[in-house]
Scaffold this active site. Structure first.
Site, PDB file in Angstrom:
ATOM      1  N   SER A 190       0.796  -1.226   0.000  1.00 51.85           N
ATOM      2  CA  SER A 190       0.000   0.000   0.000  1.00 51.85           C
ATOM      3  C   SER A 190       0.831   1.279   0.000  1.00 51.85           C
ATOM      4  O   SER A 190       0.358   2.298  -0.498  1.00 51.85           O
ATOM      5  CB  SER A 190      -0.978   0.002   1.179  1.00 51.85           C
ATOM      6  OG  SER A 190      -0.310  -0.262   2.386  1.00 51.85           O
ATOM      7  N   HIS A 206      -5.006  -3.246  -3.025  1.00 51.14           N
ATOM      8  CA  HIS A 206      -4.568  -2.269  -4.034  1.00 51.14           C
ATOM      9  C   HIS A 206      -4.344  -2.869  -5.413  1.00 51.14           C
ATOM     10  O   HIS A 206      -4.084  -2.143  -6.366  1.00 51.14           O
ATOM     11  CB  HIS A 206      -3.295  -1.564  -3.564  1.00 51.14           C
ATOM     12  CG  HIS A 206      -3.504  -0.741  -2.348  1.00 51.14           C
ATOM     13  ND1 HIS A 206      -4.024   0.528  -2.382  1.00 51.14           N
ATOM     14  CD2 HIS A 206      -3.315  -1.034  -1.038  1.00 51.14           C
ATOM     15  CE1 HIS A 206      -4.121   0.996  -1.152  1.00 51.14           C
ATOM     16  NE2 HIS A 206      -3.701   0.064  -0.319  1.00 51.14           N
ATOM     17  N   LYS A 230     -11.215   0.773  -2.328  1.00 49.78           N
ATOM     18  CA  LYS A 230     -10.185   1.319  -3.218  1.00 49.78           C
ATOM     19  C   LYS A 230     -10.722   1.348  -4.656  1.00 49.78           C
ATOM     20  O   LYS A 230     -11.591   2.149  -4.947  1.00 49.78           O
ATOM     21  CB  LYS A 230      -8.901   0.529  -3.043  1.00 49.78           C
ATOM     22  CG  LYS A 230      -8.109   1.093  -1.859  1.00 49.78           C
ATOM     23  CD  LYS A 230      -7.960   0.241  -0.712  1.00 49.78           C
ATOM     24  CE  LYS A 230      -7.424   0.999   0.483  1.00 49.78           C
ATOM     25  NZ  LYS A 230      -7.113   0.092   1.590  1.00 49.78           N
TER      26      LYS A 230
HETATM   27  C1  PLP Z   1      -7.103  -0.199   2.902  1.00 51.36           C
HETATM   28  C2  PLP Z   1      -6.490  -1.509   3.246  1.00 51.36           C
HETATM   29  C3  PLP Z   1      -7.090  -2.354   4.188  1.00 51.36           C
HETATM   30  C4  PLP Z   1      -8.261  -1.914   5.025  1.00 51.36           C
HETATM   31  O1  PLP Z   1      -9.410  -1.884   4.290  1.00 51.36           O
HETATM   32  P1  PLP Z   1     -10.634  -0.979   4.810  1.00 51.36           P
HETATM   33  O2  PLP Z   1     -11.811  -1.504   4.097  1.00 51.36           O
HETATM   34  O3  PLP Z   1     -10.274   0.423   4.429  1.00 51.36           O
HETATM   35  O4  PLP Z   1     -10.702  -1.158   6.297  1.00 51.36           O
HETATM   36  C5  PLP Z   1      -6.555  -3.601   4.377  1.00 51.36           C
HETATM   37  N1  PLP Z   1      -5.448  -3.996   3.700  1.00 51.36           N
HETATM   38  C6  PLP Z   1      -4.828  -3.197   2.829  1.00 51.36           C
HETATM   39  C7  PLP Z   1      -3.608  -3.683   2.114  1.00 51.36           C
HETATM   40  C8  PLP Z   1      -5.328  -1.928   2.577  1.00 51.36           C
HETATM   41  O5  PLP Z   1      -4.704  -1.111   1.732  1.00 51.36           O
END
Ligand code: PLP
Length: 388
Positions: free
Chosen positions: A179, A207, A239
């Site tokens: 990320s 991602h 995302k």
């Molecule tokens: C954003 C993210 C999460 C968390 O997801 P949410 O739905 O925002 O709680 C988990 N793992 C990764 C790699 C992320 O980038």
């Protein structure tokens, strides 16, 4: 009790350039956002495909609110599991080529819940050092023996896996696309190691999902790995899909175990059904609109070429995340502010989100950016002497 200790700690954060502030957004999410009365070109969002404000997604959401209301009413195991949740789970299972999928209210809760359901103190979990905080917290909270291996280093993981252990089950966990770095996990090596050692492999592709793979199936789909090879596949909706929530896909036994045992699944209110309805539409757009991925890749290639010409320290990444390494917290914050002055929103990422002395500008792209906007960003980066 007074809060003087807390106040002292906050003052310390300011002194170290580690103090964070929230910016109030006065517009819809997108490549142009309104902040403090100014319109800025946004290079910080995770809305990689530009679906968060898509008319069809919004329409699906509104129509479902009319039909099913706002809140789900209860947890999934009580009476909050609506038909549209179930349909989205089926869509995701089919799309990922897994037996089943289950929704979680957030990705953070999914990661806590998966490891909570699968691991006990008798087990062992190996994680990439740069895994997302929710994966690290999930591993630590599971009570299993917890070890981190060097970032994307399958040799280091192999060394750990060869150490004799009495663990019942071994789980290897990695981000698909990292990320804060944008690079990918060495997936073929992870699959080979876990297969050889009869360990489980869990990939969080928050991602990569939507961005990588011909239809946006993510890193795992790009490599064509089956449920057998990557038994625990997790991704989020917040995302590239532009909505909210998360899912895990895998075997029937895996999904049923999570439903029976994951505390962050059982003891929380189900996602609003309208969110599931919007996500179903978003998923179809993600799969069908391959132009969004193509445009994104063209923007990324253009940026990387330009950044190289400017001598910027860009990380080796093919994803929508293109960090520019800065080092010092103070300098990263100053550069972010200087870019904002010129009309660009690029966030400075600092410890503890990234390791000490690796503060960076995390530049992210959206399929809705224009080539001219990427050009303008490059000019602004040059202006700020980011390469100095
Ligand atoms: C954003 C993210 C999460 C968390 O997801 P949410 O739905 O925002 O709680 C988990 N793992 C990764 C790699 C992320 O980038």
């Amino acid at each position: 009790m007074a809060f003087t200790q807390l106040s002292a700690h906050l003052v310390e954060l300011v002194a170290q350039d580690l103090y964070r502030t929230r910016q109030i957004i006065d517009s819809a999410p997108g490549v142009h956002v309104q902040i403090a009365g100014r319109q800025l070109i946004n290079f910080s969002s995770n809305d990689y495909l530009g679906l968060a404000n898509h008319p069809q997604v919004k329409h699906a959401f509104k129509a479902a609110v009319d039909d099913f209301g706002v809140g789900s009413g209860a947890a999934h195991l009580v009476c909050g599991h609506h038909r549209v949740h179930h349909e989205l789970e089926n869509d995701l299972a089919e799309f990922t080529g897994r037996e089943r999928a289950v929704l979680f209210s957030t990705g953070f809760m999914a990661n806590l819940g998966i490891m909570n359901a699968l691991l006990t103190r008798k087990d062992c979990v190996f994680e990439d050092r740069l895994n997302h905080a929710s994966l690290l917290d999930g591993g630590l909270a599971s009570g299993a023996r917890f070890k981190r291996y060097r970032h994307a280093d399958s040799h280091d993981l192999k060394r750990l896996m060869l150490t004799p252990s009495t663990a019942n089950t071994t789980l290897v966990v990695s981000d698909g696309v990292f990320s804060m770095d944008g690079d990918c996990a060495p997936l073929p090596q992870l699959v080979a190691l876990t297969t050889h050692h009869q360990a489980w492999l869990m990939i969080d592709d928050a991602h990569g999902f939507g961005v990588l793979g011909e239809q946006g199936g993510g890193l795992v789909a790009q490599h064509g790995f089956s449920q057998q090879e990557v038994p625990i596949l997790m991704a989020t909706f917040g995302k590239a899909l532009g909505t909210f929530g998360a899912f895990v896909a895998g075997s029937d036994a895996l999904i049923e175990t999570i439903i029976q045992r994951a505390r962050s699944y059982i003891y929380t209110t189900a996602l609003p059904p309208a969110l599931a309805a919007a996500t179903r539409v978003s998923l179809q757009l993600m799969i069908n609109d391959s132009w969004r991925r193509q445009k994104l890749q063209a923007l990324i290639a253009h940026f990387r070429q330009g950044a190289e010409q400017l001598g910027l320290s860009v990380a080796p990444s093919q994803s929508a995340i293109q960090p520019i390494m800065i080092g010092s917290n103070q300098r990263a914050v100053e550069l972010s502010a200087a870019l904002r002055e010129q009309g660009f929103w690029v966030s400075a990422i600092r410890p503890p989100t990234v390791p000490t002395n690796t503060a960076r500008l995390r530049v992210t792209f959206s399929a809705l950016h224009e080539l001219a906007e990427v050009e303008a960003l490059l000019a602004a980066l040059d202006n700020c002497r980011v390469n100095a």
